[in-house]
Scaffold this motif. Structure first.
Motif, mmCIF file in Angstrom:
data_model
loop_
_atom_site.group_PDB
_atom_site.id
_atom_site.type_symbol
_atom_site.label_atom_id
_atom_site.label_comp_id
_atom_site.label_asym_id
_atom_site.label_seq_id
_atom_site.Cartn_x
_atom_site.Cartn_y
_atom_site.Cartn_z
ATOM 1 N N GLU A 77 0.819 -1.311 -0.163
ATOM 2 C CA GLU A 77 0.147 -0.065 0.029
ATOM 3 C C GLU A 77 1.002 1.373 0.002
ATOM 4 O OE1 GLU A 77 -3.329 2.152 -0.326
ATOM 5 O OE2 GLU A 77 -3.268 0.025 -0.416
ATOM 6 N N GLU A 79 4.021 1.190 -1.365
ATOM 7 C CA GLU A 79 4.581 1.551 -2.485
ATOM 8 C C GLU A 79 3.450 2.056 -3.590
ATOM 9 O OE1 GLU A 79 6.471 -1.432 -5.965
ATOM 10 O OE2 GLU A 79 6.340 -2.163 -3.753
ATOM 11 N N ARG A 80 2.246 1.515 -3.616
ATOM 12 C CA ARG A 80 1.291 2.239 -4.419
ATOM 13 C C ARG A 80 1.168 3.487 -4.178
ATOM 14 N NH1 ARG A 80 -2.754 -2.108 -2.984
ATOM 15 N NH2 ARG A 80 -1.878 -3.968 -4.342
ATOM 16 N N ALA A 81 0.837 4.152 -2.869
ATOM 17 C CA ALA A 81 0.759 5.554 -2.646
ATOM 18 C C ALA A 81 2.055 6.280 -3.288
ATOM 19 C CB ALA A 81 0.829 5.601 -1.169
ATOM 20 N N GLU A 82 3.255 5.912 -2.994
ATOM 21 C CA GLU A 82 4.432 6.651 -3.460
ATOM 22 C C GLU A 82 4.524 6.688 -5.059
ATOM 23 O OE1 GLU A 82 7.828 4.501 -2.000
ATOM 24 O OE2 GLU A 82 7.660 5.391 0.100
ATOM 25 N N ARG A 83 3.869 5.612 -5.758
ATOM 26 C CA ARG A 83 3.939 5.679 -7.369
ATOM 27 C C ARG A 83 2.892 6.897 -7.703
ATOM 28 N NH1 ARG A 83 3.346 -0.575 -8.911
ATOM 29 N NH2 ARG A 83 5.060 -1.422 -7.933
ATOM 30 N N ARG A 84 1.833 6.792 -6.816
ATOM 31 C CA ARG A 84 0.689 7.895 -7.338
ATOM 32 C C ARG A 84 1.209 9.217 -7.397
ATOM 33 N NH1 ARG A 84 -3.677 5.767 -3.723
ATOM 34 N NH2 ARG A 84 -3.317 3.739 -3.940
ATOM 35 N N GLU A 85 2.332 9.411 -6.320
ATOM 36 C CA GLU A 85 2.874 10.938 -6.255
ATOM 37 C C GLU A 85 3.964 11.411 -7.366
ATOM 38 O OE1 GLU A 85 4.415 10.997 -2.221
ATOM 39 O OE2 GLU A 85 2.157 10.850 -1.489
#
Length: 85
Positions: A77, A79-85
């Motif tokens: 989760e 890692e997914r949040a970091e990719r969105r940013e």
């Protein structure tokens, strides 16, 4: 008046299978199987499921596996949040 009592009775009778099914689903078991068992054997199925969950929680290896799964899910989760940013 009679129909209200029948509806209330049906709701009360379906409460135990719903709770049993929800508890089973939250611990990775089949909702519909435990819901059906809750309809057929309301109190017995609840205590059997409780015993299975208790046995699973008291198993040290299973508890460590559950903690590792939770940590991996949290890391994914993040890692997914970091990719969105």
């Amino acid at each position: 008046m009679f129909i209200d009592l029948v509806i209330a009775g049906l709701f009360a009778m379906s409460l135990v299978p719903l709770v049993t099914g929800y508890c089973a689903y939250s611990y990775g078991r089949s909702f519909w199987l435990w819901f059906a068992l809750g309809l057929l054997l309301p109190i017995v199925s609840y205590f059997v499921l409780f015993a299975l969950i208790l046995r699973q929680q008291l198993d040290h290896g299973q508890r460590l596996l559950n903690e590792a799964k939770a940590l991996l899910a949290e890391a994914e989760e993040v890692e997914r949040a970091e990719r969105r940013e």
